[in-house]
Design a protein around this motif. Structure first.
Motif, PDB file in Angstrom:
ATOM      1  N   LYS A 241       0.830  -1.201   0.000  1.00  0.00           N
ATOM      2  CA  LYS A 241       0.000   0.000   0.000  1.00  0.00           C
ATOM      3  C   LYS A 241       0.862   1.247   0.000  1.00  0.00           C
ATOM      4  O   LYS A 241       0.575   2.213  -0.732  1.00  0.00           O
ATOM      5  CB  LYS A 241      -0.911  -0.014   1.235  1.00  0.00           C
ATOM      6  CG  LYS A 241      -1.883   1.163   1.309  1.00  0.00           C
ATOM      7  CD  LYS A 241      -2.885   1.131   0.180  1.00  0.00           C
ATOM      8  CE  LYS A 241      -3.914   2.239   0.331  1.00  0.00           C
ATOM      9  NZ  LYS A 241      -4.889   2.254  -0.794  1.00  0.00           N
ATOM     10  N   ALA A 244       2.201   1.744  -3.474  1.00  0.00           N
ATOM     11  CA  ALA A 244       1.166   2.292  -4.365  1.00  0.00           C
ATOM     12  C   ALA A 244       0.985   3.793  -4.134  1.00  0.00           C
ATOM     13  O   ALA A 244       0.844   4.568  -5.094  1.00  0.00           O
ATOM     14  CB  ALA A 244      -0.150   1.557  -4.137  1.00  0.00           C
ATOM     15  N   ARG A 248       1.829   6.785  -6.850  1.00  0.00           N
ATOM     16  CA  ARG A 248       0.816   7.775  -7.210  1.00  0.00           C
ATOM     17  C   ARG A 248       1.342   9.194  -7.015  1.00  0.00           C
ATOM     18  O   ARG A 248       1.125  10.069  -7.854  1.00  0.00           O
ATOM     19  CB  ARG A 248      -0.440   7.540  -6.375  1.00  0.00           C
ATOM     20  CG  ARG A 248      -1.615   8.430  -6.774  1.00  0.00           C
ATOM     21  CD  ARG A 248      -2.929   7.890  -6.230  1.00  0.00           C
ATOM     22  NE  ARG A 248      -2.903   7.756  -4.777  1.00  0.00           N
ATOM     23  CZ  ARG A 248      -2.901   6.610  -4.134  1.00  0.00           C
ATOM     24  NH1 ARG A 248      -2.903   5.462  -4.816  1.00  0.00           N
ATOM     25  NH2 ARG A 248      -2.911   6.554  -2.813  1.00  0.00           N
TER      26      ARG A 248
END
Length: 255
Positions: A241, A244, A248
């Motif tokens: 997570k 990610a 981003r």
């Protein structure tokens, strides 16, 4: 005697699934504080992973700089000691990458423990060295790809500012390359975390070994091993997570 045995079997047959599960949980984790095997193992797993990654990054940067410098400059260098030294260092780097990436990490760990450092009993230090050297080979290729992805115009810009090759790499190229490969480095951390589960081969009591010790004490494999698997899964999901989110944010900064 037979009546007593039949009574015990009847009691066990009347025991509900919940009661059996609770008894198994207590036997595997609560009795004799057996959960501490996993807790202490988790500490060692994270310790080995963290310091091995730091060592891998240092080795990876060195190898990546040698390899990328050879690929970018050796054809245009004048014959001399500098060109010869660069070729020797590049040959050493290639041997290192080929050997480490071509052999299983568990074999490297056992060679380090039973052969190279046979006189030492510092299992954590040996594991850090073994996993760090292994990780360094993969980090080297990750960082080298990042360096090679930087446009040659950045090198020329650094030279126009009066920087030499080393200064250009340190102040201009490496920071940009790190930005490009940060997600891949984060994934390498996740892979390294899971690879440390083989530390038990040299008697290091990591988290996997801790679960196996509980299994050997209780003769029940399900709960301790599933508990270890769940903890690994939670840690991997947490860092996945974070990766990610990092990817981003990097994409948003490029806009």
């Amino acid at each position: 005697m037979n009546s007593l045995l039949l009574a015990l079997m009847a009691d066990s047959g009347n025991q509900s699934w919940f009661d059996k599960t609770k008894d198994d949980f207590v036997n595997n984790f609560i009795t004799d504080d057996r959960y501490m095997y996993i807790v202490n193992g988790l500490k060692i797993t994270l310790q080995v992973t963290f310091f091995a990654l730091l060592l891998g990054i240092v080795l990876g940067i060195i190898m990546a700089i040698i390899r990328s410098t050879h690929d970018k400059t050796v054809a245009t260098m004048r014959p001399g000691i500098g060109k010869f030294l660069l070729k020797v260092l590049n040959a050493i780097a290639q041997v290192y990458l080929t050997v480490v990436r071509g052999t299983p990490v568990v074999v490297q760990l056992m060679i380090a423990y039973y052969i190279i450092f046979a006189a030492s009993n510092n299992k954590v230090g040996i594991a850090i060295l073994a996993f760090g050297i292994n990780s360094g080979a993969y980090v080297a290729e990750i960082i080298r790809s990042g360096i090679m992805s930087i446009d040659n115009g950045q090198f020329e810009a650094g030279r126009s500012l009066g920087f030499n090759y080393a200064q250009t790499m340190i102040y201009i190229i490496i920071p940009q390359a790190f930005k490009n490969v940060l997600p891949a480095l984060a994934n390498e951390f996740i892979v390294l975390l899971k690879e440390t589960s083989v530390s038990g081969y040299v008697g290091l009591q990591d988290m996997s070994r801790g679960g196996d010790i509980i299994r050997s004490r209780t003769y029940s494999a399900f709960m301790p091993l599933i508990a270890v698997a769940i903890i690994y899964l939670v840690i991997v999901m947490f860092f996945s997570k974070l990766v990610a989110i990092l990817e981003r944010r990097l994409r948003n900064n490029e806009r």
